[in-house]
Design an enzyme around this catalytic site. Structure first.
Site, PDB file in Angstrom:
ATOM      1  CD1 TRP A 102      -2.328  -2.172   1.617  1.00 33.57           C
ATOM      2  CD2 TRP A 102      -3.031  -1.041  -0.188  1.00 33.57           C
ATOM      3  NE1 TRP A 102      -3.374  -2.867   1.052  1.00 33.57           N
ATOM      4  CE2 TRP A 102      -3.824  -2.204  -0.057  1.00 33.57           C
ATOM      5  CE3 TRP A 102      -3.284  -0.180  -1.258  1.00 33.57           C
ATOM      6  CZ2 TRP A 102      -4.856  -2.515  -0.962  1.00 33.57           C
ATOM      7  CZ3 TRP A 102      -4.308  -0.495  -2.152  1.00 33.57           C
ATOM      8  CH2 TRP A 102      -5.071  -1.645  -1.996  1.00 33.57           C
ATOM      9  CG  ASP A 171      -3.693   4.050   3.668  1.00 35.14           C
ATOM     10  OD1 ASP A 171      -4.783   3.854   4.250  1.00 35.14           O
ATOM     11  OD2 ASP A 171      -3.351   3.438   2.642  1.00 35.14           O
ATOM     12  CE  LYS A 195      -9.130  -2.965   3.392  1.00 30.74           C
ATOM     13  NZ  LYS A 195      -8.163  -2.096   2.740  1.00 30.74           N
TER      14      LYS A 195
HETATM   15  C1  LIG Z   1      -7.631  -1.628   1.528  1.00 31.61           C
HETATM   16  C2  LIG Z   1      -6.544  -0.601   1.605  1.00 31.61           C
HETATM   17  C3  LIG Z   1      -6.403   0.413   0.630  1.00 31.61           C
HETATM   18  C4  LIG Z   1      -7.301   0.507  -0.574  1.00 31.61           C
HETATM   19  O1  LIG Z   1      -8.540   0.943  -0.232  1.00 31.61           O
HETATM   20  P1  LIG Z   1      -9.659   1.248  -1.323  1.00 31.61           P
HETATM   21  O2  LIG Z   1     -10.765   1.755  -0.482  1.00 31.61           O
HETATM   22  O3  LIG Z   1      -9.947  -0.046  -2.025  1.00 31.61           O
HETATM   23  O4  LIG Z   1      -9.123   2.264  -2.260  1.00 31.61           O
HETATM   24  C5  LIG Z   1      -5.406   1.346   0.796  1.00 31.61           C
HETATM   25  N1  LIG Z   1      -4.563   1.286   1.842  1.00 31.61           N
HETATM   26  C6  LIG Z   1      -4.652   0.321   2.779  1.00 31.61           C
HETATM   27  C7  LIG Z   1      -3.692   0.316   3.924  1.00 31.61           C
HETATM   28  C8  LIG Z   1      -5.641  -0.652   2.684  1.00 31.61           C
HETATM   29  O5  LIG Z   1      -5.743  -1.606   3.618  1.00 31.61           O
END
Ligand SMILES: *Cc1c(COP(=O)(O)O)cnc(C)c1O
Length: 359
Positions: A102, A171, A195
């Site tokens: 990520w 993030d 999540k």
């Molecule tokens: C799942 C995830 C993403 C992507 O998220 P989307 O909502 O599908 O764009 C980005 N960063 C992390 C750390 C993630 O777990």
């Protein structure tokens, strides 16, 4: 009805109590004669849902009035672009920490807008550790520092917060609400909902208000934090149902005792799983001890020729979505807030039995 244990990395398990509540209110929300999906987002009803959700999130995370809380669409991935567009503020460089898949995606996208200074990377270590802070090469003149506190794919988590002189951007898609954090240390926190927050389609951005109003002039309005903050996230139609569901999840967390209680439960779940993996020769987890994620637990079997059998049999035993990410293989158990301790116990029982039969 036969709900099974779901270890999916995302969209992930939701608390059953939340699903029941949503089911109960699905056709007729609080005797108003319509569902939340059918309401005007400008109606008094939806505005009360939206405001309550925001107030509950602020209370849970301890978010002060110095921050705007935005309920947006576009996923965490869209924030990979929104962050540089809003925060570069005339500068041409940004700091990024590379601790996994990520981080890499965020770095790649930021590269469209600025010169990316990768301050540290664990790529040579197959992303199984976090580079020591004293090895980071932070450009003090860069606009901000971005990192990924929990790498959902590699299962690597920061249990400390970098102290830097520029805005810190995180993030938090797969770690938000899993334990208390000090929001005041951050310039921007963002997270896709699917999540630990609610269904997919909603993205939460928590941005310090002094960082608003500096977006590059060509920034699309829909990526401009100021536009969304000014409009209470209703500059256009917000992800209304996801926002409502997130509100139910926030209430569920409050009823569970807030983030301190949630963190204790998460720690117990993770400790059990790692302890089992470490004490059973058949299974292994590659991540350094201090950085093992409490949300995403990747593990391998002694012989990867058994992976297929493990997945077929675990599914037959009512344990869903244990397949590891395609980039790393093996298995991964995501044990977010809504994955109960019972689910983890059932997984351990299956793993013990599988190892005994195949070890
Ligand atoms: C799942 C995830 C993403 C992507 O998220 P989307 O909502 O599908 O764009 C980005 N960063 C992390 C750390 C993630 O777990």
């Amino acid at each position: 009805m036969n709900r099974l244990y779901n270890f999916c990395a995302g969209p992930a398990a939701l608390p059953e109590a939340v699903l029941f509540k949503a089911q109960n209110e699905l056709l007729d929300w609080q005797q108003r004669g319509l569902s939340v999906m059918e309401m005007s987002h400008r109606s008094a009803e939806f505005v009360s849902i939206a405001e309550t959700a925001e107030a509950d999130l602020r209370e849970l995370m301890g978010i002060s009035e110095d921050y705007a809380v935005l309920f947006l669409q576009g996923g965490a991935t869209q924030q990979f672009s929104a962050v540089p567009l809003n925060l570069l503020n005339g500068k041409s460089r940004a700091n990024y920490v590379n601790t996994g898949q990520w981080s890499k995606k965020a770095i790649q996208e930021a590269g469209r807008y600025c010169d990316v200074n990768v301050v540290a990377s664990s790529e040579n270590d197959h992303f199984s550790s976090i580079p020591a802070f004293n090895s980071w090469e932070v450009d003090e003149e860069a606009a901000y520092l971005h990192y990924t506190p929990n790498e959902t794919i590699g299962g690597v988590e920061f249990f400390w917060t970098p102290e830097v002189s520029m805005p810190l951007v995180a993030d938090m898609s797969s770690t938000i609400l899993s334990r208390p954090i000090e929001v005041d240390k951050f310039g921007v926190i963002y997270a896709g909902a699917q999540k630990n927050i609610g269904p997919s389609g909603l993205t939460i951005v928590i941005v310090r208000k002094d960082l608003l109003g500096h977006a590059e002039s060509m920034t699309p309005a829909m990526l401009n934090y100021q536009v969304h903050a000014d409009a209470g996230s209703m500059s256009n139609t917000p992800p209304a149902y996801g926002w409502y569901m997130a509100g139910l999840v926030f209430q569920w967390i409050k009823q569970a005792g807030g983030l301190t209680a949630i963190a204790e439960m998460n720690q117990r779940k993770a400790n059990k799983l790692y302890h089992f993996i470490d004490t059973n020769d058949f299974y292994a987890n590659p991540v350094e001890l201090a950085s093992r994620s409490s949300m995403n637990v990747p593990f391998t079997l002694a012989d990867d020729a058994l992976d297929k059998a493990f997945l077929t049999q675990s599914e037959a035993a009512g344990l869903l979505n244990l397949k590891g990410h395609r980039s790393v293989g093996g298995m991964r158990a995501s044990i977010y807030n809504a994955v109960s301790e019972d689910a983890v116990d059932a997984l351990l029982a299956f793993m013990a039995d599988f190892a005994q039969r195949n070890g």
